[in-house]
Design a protein around this motif. Structure first.
Motif, PDB file in Angstrom:
ATOM      1  N   VAL A  27       0.825  -1.211   0.000  1.00 41.49           N
ATOM      2  CA  VAL A  27       0.000   0.000   0.000  1.00 41.49           C
ATOM      3  C   VAL A  27       0.861   1.264   0.000  1.00 41.49           C
ATOM      4  O   VAL A  27       0.521   2.253  -0.664  1.00 41.49           O
ATOM      5  CB  VAL A  27      -0.980  -0.015   1.196  1.00 41.49           C
ATOM      6  CG1 VAL A  27      -1.730   1.301   1.310  1.00 41.49           C
ATOM      7  CG2 VAL A  27      -1.960  -1.182   1.057  1.00 41.49           C
ATOM      8  N   GLY A  28       1.971   1.239   0.712  1.00 43.75           N
ATOM      9  CA  GLY A  28       2.827   2.425   0.813  1.00 43.75           C
ATOM     10  C   GLY A  28       3.212   3.021  -0.528  1.00 43.75           C
ATOM     11  O   GLY A  28       3.012   4.224  -0.759  1.00 43.75           O
ATOM     12  N   PRO A  29       3.768   2.219  -1.456  1.00 47.18           N
ATOM     13  CA  PRO A  29       4.121   2.784  -2.765  1.00 47.18           C
ATOM     14  C   PRO A  29       2.916   3.313  -3.544  1.00 47.18           C
ATOM     15  O   PRO A  29       3.030   4.296  -4.279  1.00 47.18           O
ATOM     16  CB  PRO A  29       4.768   1.613  -3.509  1.00 47.18           C
ATOM     17  CG  PRO A  29       5.221   0.676  -2.448  1.00 47.18           C
ATOM     18  CD  PRO A  29       4.243   0.843  -1.313  1.00 47.18           C
ATOM     19  N   LEU A  30       1.767   2.669  -3.379  1.00 53.42           N
ATOM     20  CA  LEU A  30       0.555   3.129  -4.066  1.00 53.42           C
ATOM     21  C   LEU A  30       0.101   4.485  -3.526  1.00 53.42           C
ATOM     22  O   LEU A  30      -0.306   5.365  -4.292  1.00 53.42           O
ATOM     23  CB  LEU A  30      -0.563   2.095  -3.927  1.00 53.42           C
ATOM     24  CG  LEU A  30      -0.323   0.737  -4.586  1.00 53.42           C
ATOM     25  CD1 LEU A  30      -1.429  -0.245  -4.218  1.00 53.42           C
ATOM     26  CD2 LEU A  30      -0.189   0.886  -6.092  1.00 53.42           C
ATOM     27  N   GLU A 159      -8.944  -4.790  -1.448  1.00 54.65           N
ATOM     28  CA  GLU A 159      -7.698  -4.970  -2.198  1.00 54.65           C
ATOM     29  C   GLU A 159      -6.822  -3.720  -2.038  1.00 54.65           C
ATOM     30  O   GLU A 159      -7.308  -2.635  -1.711  1.00 54.65           O
ATOM     31  CB  GLU A 159      -7.963  -5.279  -3.661  1.00 54.65           C
ATOM     32  CG  GLU A 159      -8.633  -4.152  -4.413  1.00 54.65           C
ATOM     33  CD  GLU A 159      -8.924  -4.522  -5.850  1.00 54.65           C
ATOM     34  OE1 GLU A 159      -8.515  -3.760  -6.743  1.00 54.65           O
ATOM     35  OE2 GLU A 159      -9.555  -5.561  -6.079  1.00 54.65           O
ATOM     36  N   ALA A 160      -5.531  -3.885  -2.285  1.00 59.03           N
ATOM     37  CA  ALA A 160      -4.551  -2.828  -2.032  1.00 59.03           C
ATOM     38  C   ALA A 160      -4.874  -1.522  -2.747  1.00 59.03           C
ATOM     39  O   ALA A 160      -4.730  -0.440  -2.160  1.00 59.03           O
ATOM     40  CB  ALA A 160      -3.160  -3.309  -2.420  1.00 59.03           C
ATOM     41  N   ALA A 161      -5.319  -1.584  -3.985  1.00 60.54           N
ATOM     42  CA  ALA A 161      -5.616  -0.363  -4.737  1.00 60.54           C
ATOM     43  C   ALA A 161      -6.742   0.433  -4.074  1.00 60.54           C
ATOM     44  O   ALA A 161      -6.695   1.669  -4.026  1.00 60.54           O
ATOM     45  CB  ALA A 161      -5.976  -0.692  -6.175  1.00 60.54           C
ATOM     46  N   GLU A 165      -6.360   4.127  -2.405  1.00 60.33           N
ATOM     47  CA  GLU A 165      -7.222   5.214  -2.877  1.00 60.33           C
ATOM     48  C   GLU A 165      -7.922   5.890  -1.702  1.00 60.33           C
ATOM     49  O   GLU A 165      -7.954   7.117  -1.601  1.00 60.33           O
ATOM     50  CB  GLU A 165      -8.244   4.654  -3.865  1.00 60.33           C
ATOM     51  CG  GLU A 165      -9.193   5.665  -4.448  1.00 60.33           C
ATOM     52  CD  GLU A 165     -10.203   5.007  -5.383  1.00 60.33           C
ATOM     53  OE1 GLU A 165     -11.401   5.294  -5.232  1.00 60.33           O
ATOM     54  OE2 GLU A 165      -9.789   4.219  -6.243  1.00 60.33           O
ATOM     55  N   ARG A 166      -8.486   5.092  -0.808  1.00 63.13           N
ATOM     56  CA  ARG A 166      -9.171   5.638   0.369  1.00 63.13           C
ATOM     57  C   ARG A 166      -8.196   6.395   1.259  1.00 63.13           C
ATOM     58  O   ARG A 166      -8.501   7.472   1.767  1.00 63.13           O
ATOM     59  CB  ARG A 166      -9.839   4.515   1.159  1.00 63.13           C
ATOM     60  CG  ARG A 166     -11.031   3.920   0.468  1.00 63.13           C
ATOM     61  CD  ARG A 166     -11.604   2.746   1.248  1.00 63.13           C
ATOM     62  NE  ARG A 166     -12.724   2.148   0.524  1.00 63.13           N
ATOM     63  CZ  ARG A 166     -13.283   1.010   0.843  1.00 63.13           C
ATOM     64  NH1 ARG A 166     -12.843   0.308   1.890  1.00 63.13           N
ATOM     65  NH2 ARG A 166     -14.286   0.527   0.140  1.00 63.13           N
ATOM     66  N   ALA A 167      -7.012   5.807   1.457  1.00 61.99           N
ATOM     67  CA  ALA A 167      -6.001   6.434   2.319  1.00 61.99           C
ATOM     68  C   ALA A 167      -5.542   7.771   1.729  1.00 61.99           C
ATOM     69  O   ALA A 167      -5.482   8.778   2.446  1.00 61.99           O
ATOM     70  CB  ALA A 167      -4.825   5.503   2.523  1.00 61.99           C
ATOM     71  N   ALA A 168      -5.205   7.788   0.446  1.00 53.62           N
ATOM     72  CA  ALA A 168      -4.719   9.023  -0.179  1.00 53.62           C
ATOM     73  C   ALA A 168      -5.767  10.122  -0.108  1.00 53.62           C
ATOM     74  O   ALA A 168      -5.444  11.277   0.198  1.00 53.62           O
ATOM     75  CB  ALA A 168      -4.307   8.765  -1.626  1.00 53.62           C
ATOM     76  N   ALA A 169      -7.024   9.759  -0.348  1.00 54.52           N
ATOM     77  CA  ALA A 169      -8.098  10.774  -0.284  1.00 54.52           C
ATOM     78  C   ALA A 169      -8.219  11.331   1.130  1.00 54.52           C
ATOM     79  O   ALA A 169      -8.346  12.552   1.321  1.00 54.52           O
ATOM     80  CB  ALA A 169      -9.421  10.153  -0.739  1.00 54.52           C
TER      81      ALA A 169
END
Length: 174
Positions: A27-30, A159-161, A165-169
């Motif tokens: 998840v970190g790199p994403l 799933e990781a993506a 997405e949720r984390a970045a937002a």
């Protein structure tokens, strides 16, 4: 003046934390990509003695973790104002305090999930030094983010993506 709904524009340093097997390295790199900042793998900061100990199924103690946390803190301090994402279990509040002392303004992304789900993911991965034998000690050590700590908690069931997405937002809104 910004409001809660406007995304942050200045880059921040994010520490992706959680017990082994939550997906920090996936998840970190994403999240870093979504935020447009570099990613650093926290495991790369471990001294060889720490990796040998964990590979043997021996949990690290606070003395073992100190140089590792200091190395991550140094990296984070060097990224101040530039932004970045680094993985680090940061299971105890004292560890997060040590990281914040080195790099004030850190934000934590706590990847959290059910023990059975995480154990299953750990059992499926190949070639990693951290084994499921250490998972119970990780959960026993974990101190979730306090209400006064800058950060968010995201469930690792999707799933990781989707997690990224949720984390970045959410991180953009902090």
């Amino acid at each position: 003046m910004s409001t809660e709904t406007e995304p942050r524009t200045e880059p921040r340093v994010i520490v992706v934390m959680g017990v082994a097997g939550t997906g920090k390295t996936t998840v970190g790199p994403l999240v870093a990509e979504a935020l447009g900042v570099p990613y650093a793998e926290g495991d790369d900061f471990h001294p060889a003695a720490n990796i040998a100990k964990m590979s043997a199924g021996i949990p690290l103690d606070d003395t073992d973790r100190a140089p590792w946390l200091d190395a991550i803190g140094d990296w984070a301090r060097g990224r101040a104002g530039l932004g970045g994402v680094v993985s680090c279990s940061a299971l105890k509040r004292a560890y997060r305090d040590r990281l914040r002392a080195a790099a004030p303004g850190l934000v934590f992304l706590h990847l959290a999930g059910d023990r059975e789900l995480i154990a299953g993911r750990m059992a499926a991965r190949k070639g990693h030094f951290m084994t499921t034998r250490l998972l119970d000690s990780q959960f026993a050590t974990l101190e979730p983010l306090g209400a006064d700590e800058a950060g968010i908690t995201v469930d690792v069931a999707p799933e990781a993506a989707v997690i990224a997405e949720r984390a970045a937002a959410a991180l953009r809104r902090l």
